[in-house]
Design a protein around this motif. Structure first.
Motif, PDB file in Angstrom:
ATOM      1  N   TRP A   1       4.524  21.348  29.577  1.00 14.85           N
ATOM      2  CA  TRP A   1       4.168  21.131  28.173  1.00 14.85           C
ATOM      3  C   TRP A   1       3.185  22.199  27.691  1.00 14.85           C
ATOM      4  N   GLU A   2       2.194  22.521  28.528  1.00 11.64           N
ATOM      5  CA  GLU A   2       1.223  23.541  28.134  1.00 11.64           C
ATOM      6  C   GLU A   2       1.865  24.928  28.070  1.00 11.64           C
TER       7      GLU A   2
ATOM      8  N   SER B   1     -16.874  33.788  22.876  1.00 11.90           N
ATOM      9  CA  SER B   1     -16.548  34.007  21.461  1.00 11.90           C
ATOM     10  C   SER B   1     -17.631  34.837  20.783  1.00 11.90           C
ATOM     11  N   LYS B   2     -18.879  34.572  21.119  1.00 12.07           N
ATOM     12  CA  LYS B   2     -19.983  35.349  20.541  1.00 12.07           C
ATOM     13  C   LYS B   2     -19.950  36.791  21.016  1.00 12.07           C
ATOM     14  N   LYS B   3     -19.359  37.024  22.195  1.00 13.20           N
ATOM     15  CA  LYS B   3     -19.234  38.380  22.740  1.00 13.20           C
ATOM     16  C   LYS B   3     -17.920  39.041  22.304  1.00 13.20           C
ATOM     17  N   ASP B   4     -17.195  38.395  21.387  1.00 15.31           N
ATOM     18  CA  ASP B   4     -15.941  38.920  20.855  1.00 15.31           C
ATOM     19  C   ASP B   4     -14.856  39.045  21.926  1.00 15.31           C
ATOM     20  N   VAL B   5     -14.807  38.051  22.820  1.00 11.47           N
ATOM     21  CA  VAL B   5     -13.756  37.988  23.836  1.00 11.47           C
ATOM     22  C   VAL B   5     -12.811  36.850  23.455  1.00 11.47           C
ATOM     23  N   ASP B   6     -11.546  37.165  23.207  1.00 11.48           N
ATOM     24  CA  ASP B   6     -10.569  36.148  22.825  1.00 11.48           C
ATOM     25  C   ASP B   6     -10.423  35.105  23.930  1.00 11.48           C
ATOM     26  N   ASN B   7     -10.234  33.863  23.516  1.00 12.57           N
ATOM     27  CA  ASN B   7      -9.996  32.809  24.496  1.00 12.57           C
ATOM     28  C   ASN B   7      -9.095  31.737  23.926  1.00 12.57           C
ATOM     29  N   ILE B   8      -8.347  31.099  24.817  1.00  9.56           N
ATOM     30  CA  ILE B   8      -7.460  29.981  24.478  1.00  9.56           C
ATOM     31  C   ILE B   8      -7.879  28.801  25.336  1.00  9.56           C
ATOM     32  N   ASP B   9      -8.155  27.675  24.694  1.00 10.18           N
ATOM     33  CA  ASP B   9      -8.626  26.486  25.395  1.00 10.18           C
ATOM     34  C   ASP B   9      -7.508  25.445  25.440  1.00 10.18           C
ATOM     35  N   LEU B  10      -6.834  25.344  26.580  1.00 11.53           N
ATOM     36  CA  LEU B  10      -5.723  24.410  26.725  1.00 11.53           C
ATOM     37  C   LEU B  10      -6.186  22.962  26.880  1.00 11.53           C
TER      38      LEU B  10
ATOM     39  N   ASN C   1      -5.642  20.439  23.209  1.00  9.08           N
ATOM     40  CA  ASN C   1      -4.447  19.730  22.745  1.00  9.08           C
ATOM     41  C   ASN C   1      -3.846  18.819  23.801  1.00  9.08           C
ATOM     42  N   LEU C   2      -4.547  18.648  24.905  1.00  8.14           N
ATOM     43  CA  LEU C   2      -3.952  17.966  26.053  1.00  8.14           C
ATOM     44  C   LEU C   2      -3.547  16.531  25.737  1.00  8.14           C
ATOM     45  N   THR C   3      -4.374  15.808  25.001  1.00 11.66           N
ATOM     46  CA  THR C   3      -4.084  14.401  24.723  1.00 11.66           C
ATOM     47  C   THR C   3      -3.002  14.223  23.662  1.00 11.66           C
ATOM     48  N   GLU C   4      -2.534  15.333  23.072  1.00 15.90           N
ATOM     49  CA  GLU C   4      -1.469  15.265  22.072  1.00 15.90           C
ATOM     50  C   GLU C   4      -0.097  15.527  22.685  1.00 15.90           C
ATOM     51  N   SER C   5      -0.035  15.614  23.977  1.00 13.55           N
ATOM     52  CA  SER C   5       1.208  15.989  24.662  1.00 13.55           C
ATOM     53  C   SER C   5       2.259  14.892  24.630  1.00 13.55           C
ATOM     54  N   GLY C   6       1.827  13.654  24.412  1.00  9.16           N
ATOM     55  CA  GLY C   6       2.757  12.532  24.516  1.00  9.16           C
ATOM     56  C   GLY C   6       2.915  12.036  25.937  1.00  9.16           C
ATOM     57  N   ILE C   7       2.326  12.756  26.891  1.00  8.20           N
ATOM     58  CA  ILE C   7       2.332  12.321  28.287  1.00  8.20           C
ATOM     59  C   ILE C   7       1.224  11.282  28.447  1.00  8.20           C
ATOM     60  N   PRO C   8       1.508  10.130  29.058  1.00  8.13           N
ATOM     61  CA  PRO C   8       0.446   9.135  29.277  1.00  8.13           C
ATOM     62  C   PRO C   8      -0.747   9.762  29.986  1.00  8.13           C
TER      63      PRO C   8
ATOM     64  N   ILE D   1      -7.338  38.009  27.188  1.00  9.86           N
ATOM     65  CA  ILE D   1      -7.569  36.628  26.757  1.00  9.86           C
ATOM     66  C   ILE D   1      -8.082  35.814  27.939  1.00  9.86           C
ATOM     67  N   TYR D   2      -9.147  35.060  27.710  1.00  6.57           N
ATOM     68  CA  TYR D   2      -9.534  34.083  28.715  1.00  6.57           C
ATOM     69  C   TYR D   2      -8.770  32.796  28.433  1.00  6.57           C
ATOM     70  N   LEU D   3      -8.033  32.307  29.435  1.00  8.01           N
ATOM     71  CA  LEU D   3      -7.198  31.124  29.288  1.00  8.01           C
ATOM     72  C   LEU D   3      -7.825  29.978  30.088  1.00  8.01           C
ATOM     73  N   MET D   4      -8.381  28.994  29.367  1.00 10.61           N
ATOM     74  CA  MET D   4      -9.051  27.877  30.033  1.00 10.61           C
ATOM     75  C   MET D   4      -8.065  26.740  30.271  1.00 10.61           C
ATOM     76  N   THR D   5      -7.797  26.471  31.530  1.00 12.58           N
ATOM     77  CA  THR D   5      -6.942  25.339  31.887  1.00 12.58           C
ATOM     78  C   THR D   5      -7.784  24.056  31.904  1.00 12.58           C
ATOM     79  N   PRO D   6      -7.142  22.890  31.827  1.00 10.29           N
ATOM     80  CA  PRO D   6      -7.902  21.635  31.705  1.00 10.29           C
ATOM     81  C   PRO D   6      -8.590  21.223  33.002  1.00 10.29           C
ATOM     82  N   ASP D   7      -9.642  20.435  32.833  1.00 12.17           N
ATOM     83  CA  ASP D   7     -10.298  19.800  33.969  1.00 12.17           C
ATOM     84  C   ASP D   7      -9.737  18.399  34.131  1.00 12.17           C
ATOM     85  N   LYS D   8      -9.733  17.921  35.355  1.00 13.49           N
ATOM     86  CA  LYS D   8      -9.174  16.596  35.633  1.00 13.49           C
ATOM     87  C   LYS D   8      -9.986  15.483  34.970  1.00 13.49           C
ATOM     88  N   TYR D   9     -11.275  15.724  34.765  1.00  7.98           N
ATOM     89  CA  TYR D   9     -12.101  14.746  34.054  1.00  7.98           C
ATOM     90  C   TYR D   9     -11.803  14.880  32.558  1.00  7.98           C
TER      91      TYR D   9
END
Length: 404
Positions: free
Chosen positions: A206-207, A168-177, A180-187, A132-140
């Motif tokens: 939270w993630e 995704s087109k190459k059939d490689v699973d990925n999770i994009d964190l 959902n970042l703005t739904e965390s309830g953290i300001p 799985i490719y796990l994409m962590t968030p960018d500060k921007y």
């Protein structure tokens, strides 16, 4: 005219005197530091290149009064209301958050690193291991972060979008964190440090819960079925106010954008871990509770000041970036075995994930110089391999495998 000439002479003498005194103090400081750095180093023709780089970095980092000069310069930039420092190496957005950036006109090309990622997946010997490719968030943060006119934008998020789309087109699973970042309830102004490029530990925790939920839902895992390990009520949250200066803050000084709060999070419940790391010839082994084996307290106790690397509190988790790391959860021997090929954003996330796993491995391409696919394939019965580099690290430097 004679008075003017006399003033210039006096000014010159004072300036030369200052340089002379500074040179003495700086020379003594350098001599002491070089003695410490090269005390046990073997210098020969084969390592002259490494030695010269070490000399340069040691000299740059140990200029006498270095951070007083940085503080003074940063204060002047703030007084002038400037949103960039050092030729746009560090910029500040309209919310007061600092960013690393570079001048770009479009997203970076991603085809080569997608090809290498796909090759890594296909090169796994154990076909039962899920990649799985796990994409962590960018500060921007889209919809929140905003740059002033004239400040360059690096298109990191757009690069990440293109990268994940092609995976995704190459059939490689990925999770994009990022999703959902703005739904965390953290300001939104508490998701990332102002003076550093890393996410805050509260955001990481939270993630961690989100990742567990995704693995349970999409990969039929049964992690933390009763919600105990992802429940924040079962963890200590210890806040250190105005105590943290991140990598960007060390470049601009504390007066430019202040200091960050840092929250240390670790379990209240009983834990038992073993920790092993190796970077080059340096090895470390520890055993004990989470806070004994997977945390170091030295950044919270150092007397070298907030600017020193020893005071980098983010590196408290798993002792920061290491070539390879192996964490074993002795209380959960039947849990999944996971491995991260990662940058620094994944380090505290992997530490928290270890509470629901039996084994967690980490390998960092910047510090592990042997063949990474061989290392991964040498570990038996891995359940998951996560490749995780943040949007700004989607460059070939972080994908040094399967080069054509």
């Amino acid at each position: 005219m004679e008075n003017i000439f006399r003033k210039k002479i006096i000014t010159s003498i004072i300036f030369i005197g200052f340089l002379f005194l500074f040179s003495i103090f700086n020379g003594y400081s350098m001599y002491t530091k070089f003695k410490e750095v090269f005390k046990d180093k073997d210098i020969n023709l084969s390592n002259l290149d490494q030695v010269s780089k070490l000399v340069e970095s040691t000299a740059n980092e140990n200029v006498y009064g270095r951070y007083r000069f940085i503080d003074g310069y940063g204060y002047l930039q703030k007084v002038m209301d400037k949103n960039e420092e050092n030729n746009f190496e560090v910029i500040k957005d309209k919310n007061g958050f600092m960013h690393y950036t570079f001048i770009a006109y479009q997203p970076n090309p991603v085809y080569e690193i997608v090809t290498r990622t796909q090759a890594f997946k296909e090169g796994l010997v154990n076909k039962n291991t899920k990649f799985i490719y796990l994409m962590t968030p960018d500060k921007y943060i889209r919809g929140y972060s905003e740059l002033s006119t004239g400040i360059p934008y690096n298109y990191a998020n757009e690069t990440a979008d293109n990268f994940l789309d092609l995976l995704s087109k190459k059939d490689v699973d990925n999770i994009d964190l990022r999703q959902n970042l703005t739904e965390s309830g953290i300001p939104l102004d508490d998701l990332f440090f102002k003076t550093d490029h890393h996410w805050k530990i509260e955001t990481v925790f939270w993630e961690f819960g989100q990742l567990v939920n995704i693995l349970n839902k999409d990969y039929n895992m049964n992690l933390d079925s009763n919600g105990f390990y992802t429940n924040k009520e079962n963890y200590n949250f210890i806040q250190y106010k105005d105590s943290y200066i991140g990598s960007m803050g060390r470049k601009t000084g504390v007066y430019y954008d202040g200091a960050d709060d840092f929250t240390l999070i670790y379990p209240k419940f009983k834990t038992a871990f073993s920790y092993y790391s190796k970077t080059g010839d340096q090895e470390a082994k520890l055993e004990g509770r989470f806070e004994e084996a997977l945390l170091t307290v030295s950044p919270f106790r150092t007397e070298k000041g907030v600017y020193s690397l020893e005071a980098d509190k983010y590196s408290a988790y798993l002792f920061g970036n290491r070539g390879i790391v192996h964490v074993q959860n002795k209380d959960n021997p039947n849990g999944p075995k996971v491995l991260f090929i990662k940058d620094s954003l994944a380090v505290p996330l992997a530490a928290f994930l270890s509470t629901v796993c039996s084994d967690v491995y980490l390998v960092d391409p910047r510090y592990y110089k042997d063949d990474i696919p061989s290392y991964v394939n040498g570990i038996k019965d891995l359940d998951f391999v996560f490749m995780s580099f943040s949007p700004q690290d989607l460059t070939e430097e972080f994908f040094p495998f399967y080069k054509e």
